[in-house]
Every structure is written in structure tokens, then in C-alpha cells.
Scaffold this motif. Structure first.
Motif, PDB file in Angstrom:
ATOM      1  N   ASP A 151       0.687  -0.961   0.218  1.00 44.41           N
ATOM      2  CA  ASP A 151       0.015  -0.148  -0.126  1.00 44.41           C
ATOM      3  C   ASP A 151       0.784   1.001   0.284  1.00 44.41           C
ATOM      4  OD1 ASP A 151      -2.067  -2.040   0.348  1.00 44.41           O
ATOM      5  OD2 ASP A 151      -2.794  -1.200   2.437  1.00 44.41           O
ATOM      6  N   ARG A 153       0.801   5.048   1.526  1.00 39.82           N
ATOM      7  CA  ARG A 153       0.008   5.997   2.097  1.00 39.82           C
ATOM      8  C   ARG A 153       0.543   7.655   2.259  1.00 39.82           C
ATOM      9  NH1 ARG A 153       1.406   3.211   8.214  1.00 39.82           N
ATOM     10  NH2 ARG A 153       2.975   4.166   7.395  1.00 39.82           N
ATOM     11  N   GLN A 157      -2.508   7.395   5.664  1.00 39.38           N
ATOM     12  CA  GLN A 157      -3.700   7.232   5.030  1.00 39.38           C
ATOM     13  C   GLN A 157      -3.438   6.313   3.823  1.00 39.38           C
ATOM     14  OE1 GLN A 157      -6.754   6.342   6.827  1.00 39.38           O
ATOM     15  NE2 GLN A 157      -5.428   7.279   8.644  1.00 39.38           N
ATOM     16  N   PRO A 158      -3.755   4.559   3.600  1.00 38.25           N
ATOM     17  CA  PRO A 158      -3.393   4.356   2.701  1.00 38.25           C
ATOM     18  C   PRO A 158      -4.157   5.179   0.824  1.00 38.25           C
ATOM     19  CG  PRO A 158      -4.338   2.674   3.718  1.00 38.25           C
ATOM     20  CD  PRO A 158      -4.210   3.561   4.602  1.00 38.25           C
ATOM     21  N   THR A 161      -3.744   0.892  -3.222  1.00 38.06           N
ATOM     22  CA  THR A 161      -3.952  -0.389  -2.099  1.00 38.06           C
ATOM     23  C   THR A 161      -3.226  -1.388  -3.155  1.00 38.06           C
ATOM     24  OG1 THR A 161      -5.820  -0.693  -2.337  1.00 38.06           O
ATOM     25  CG2 THR A 161      -5.338   0.978   0.210  1.00 38.06           C
TER      26      THR A 161
END
Length: 278
Positions: A151, A153, A157-158, A161
Motif C-alpha cells: 500500500d 500511504r 492513510q492508504p 492499496t
């Protein structure tokens, strides 16, 4: 055809081409169309300096890993490409070999890289140089490392993915600076980074995750096209025209290392615009 970095690789839908320091008609089939493509090459095989041959002629020697060439124009046609470890050609066994076709009118990059299981590969990518909205940039991430799914980020936060080798994913984002990292898919285990990405308005930015997880030499390299805000078909590598490979040791974090959240400044994903390529 001349260039400060006279190496060219073009590719489209399973076909690719490489040329350096010579005019394309000297290498292409005599019946090749004169329409051209804008093409680049990324060398992502760690520890492997290479020599490149086209139609039996040496075109490049000592081409170093982590390098992206600037885009150049190449006439459409068919080319016999051999890539040798430095000093082993043309009588040795090539590390990569392929008869390839340069399509007409493409903007593309070919990556020489490792497969997920660590074997050398050539993969063709189409570079999106279409217009972006005012205040935005385009971000593309390409997984070309000997590593499992990851993933990507921003701000912990991704953004992308489940990216697998040799896949890519793209989004339009607000222009600004992103501090991002690459983690094992579905985890917080950092594979690469963190690293700052300067996404200027009207640019198309490609980030390559390359290297080998097992050898703990994973790294990032970046490639930038500018002029997307006003010239959607232009291809300008930006700066001095060459992509900057980010190879410093602080980006070569161990595959099993863990990290906290990564801050993101001034960048919000605006819309997802492309699909992952398996």
C-alpha cells in the motif's frame, strides 16, 4: 537524434523498444512508419550495471541502476534489443533480450526491473500526459520491486492499496508536498520511506518502488512530466529533463521496520483516475 542521456526505450501493450545515440532510421525496419513516439527508460535492477545493444550494435555502456532517462522522440519500427551485464556483450548471454516494436504516437516508459520473485524483466508502461485541472497534479505509483503487495500511504492513510508487481495506480491530487511511505499491504510495516514528494501544479509524477525486499535495498525513483495544465500532449521531463532517482540510505529502510503516521502537507486526493495493471 541526440541527447545528454542518449538512451530511449518505447513500449505499448506488450511491445517495447530501446535506442541510444543514433538516428532511429539506422536501426528500424526499412518499411517503418516515420511517425514517432516519446519514450523513456527506467533501470531498476539493483547491483546490475548494463550495456545495451540494438541490432547488434553497442548503444550504451555502464548504465547505472536507479536512473530514468528523459523522454525522446523515436521513429516507429521494429528493433532487436539485447541488454547485457556490463562487459559481457555481445558474445555473452544477455540478461534481457527481446525483438520489440515501437508504436506510433505513444508516450511511454519501459522499466528494466525485478519481478516479484527477483527475476529481471522488461515492463512497458503508458505515461498519462493528459491535462489536469487547475491547482492539481497527477500521481502514479509503479511497483517494480522484488517484493509482495504494498500500500502507498499519505498522512498515515492508504492512497493506493494492494499494488502488486508490475502494477501501477494513478490519482489526480491537489498540488503540494506529500510526505509518503510504502507499507506491506494491509499493515503498518514500512517497506520504503518516508519520502517527500513535491507535486507541482500541472505535472504528471511517476514514483517507482524498486529493488529487492530480501536484499533490503528497496528504494524510490521519480519521473516528472510538466506542462499538463496548458499543453496536455506536451512531454517535458521538467528541471534538466532527467528524472531524479532517490537512492539515499534513509529510503532503504528494512522490510520489517515499523513507523508511525506520516504527515501530509497541502495535498488531498481529488479523484481516482486509473486502474491497477497486473
Amino acid at each position: 537524434m541526440t541527447s545528454r542521456t542518449p538512451l530511449v526505450i518505447a513500449a505499448s501493450a506488450g511491445a517495447c523498444a530501446l535506442a541510444l545515440g543514433v538516428t532511429a532510421p539506422a536501426l528500424a525496419d526499412s518499411d517503418a512508419a516515420q511517425d514517432t513516439s516519446m519514450v523513456s527508460v527506467f533501470h531498476g535492477i539493483p547491483g546490475m550495471t548494463v550495456d545495451v545493444y540494438a541490432n547488434g550494435d553497442e548503444l550504451l555502456s555502464d548504465f547505472k541502476p536507479g536512473t530514468v532517462t528523459e523522454p525522446q522522440s523515436l521513429d516507429a519500427g521494429t528493433y532487436d534489443i539485447q541488454i547485457f551485464e556490463a562487459g559481457q556483450g555481445p558474445d555473452g548471454t544477455p540478461a534481457l533480450e527481446k525483438e520489440v516494436k515501437v508504436p506510433e504516437g505513444a508516450t511511454a516508459t519501459v522499466a528494466a526491473h525485478l519481478s516479484a520473485d527477483g527475476e529481471p524483466r522488461l515492463t512497458a508502461f503508458t505515461d498519462d500526459v493528459s491535462q489536469v485541472d487547475a491547482g492539481q497534479a497527477r500521481l502514479t505509483v509503479r511497483h517494480v520491486a522484488a517484493a509482495p503487495a504494498v500500500d502507498v500511504r499519505a498522512g498515515g492513510q492508504p492512497v493506493f492499496t494492494g499494488l502488486t508487481n508490475p502494477g501501477e495506480d494513478t490519482a489526480a491530487v491537489d498540488a503540494g508536498t506529500v510526505n509518503a511511505d510504502v507499507v506491506l499491504a494491509g499493515t503498518d510495516t514500512v517497506a520504503i520511506g518516508p519520502a517527500d514528494l513535491d507535486l507541482k501544479e500541472g505535472t504528471s509524477n511517476v514514483v517507482y518502488a524498486w529493488g529487492s525486499a530480501e536484499d533490503k535495498n528497496l528504494a524510490l525513483a521519480t519521473q516528472t512530466y510538466s506542462g499538463m495544465e496548458s499543453m496536455p500532449n506536451a512531454v517535458d521531463a521538467g528541471g534538466n529533463g532527467a528524472a531524479a532517482a532517490q537512492n539515499s540510505s534513509d529510503q532503504w529502510l528494512a522490510w520489517a521496520a515499523a513507523t508511525g503516521a506520516v504527515a501530509v502537507t497541502g495535498v488531498l486526493v481529488a479523484r481516482r483516475v486509473a486502474s491497477r495493471r497486473a
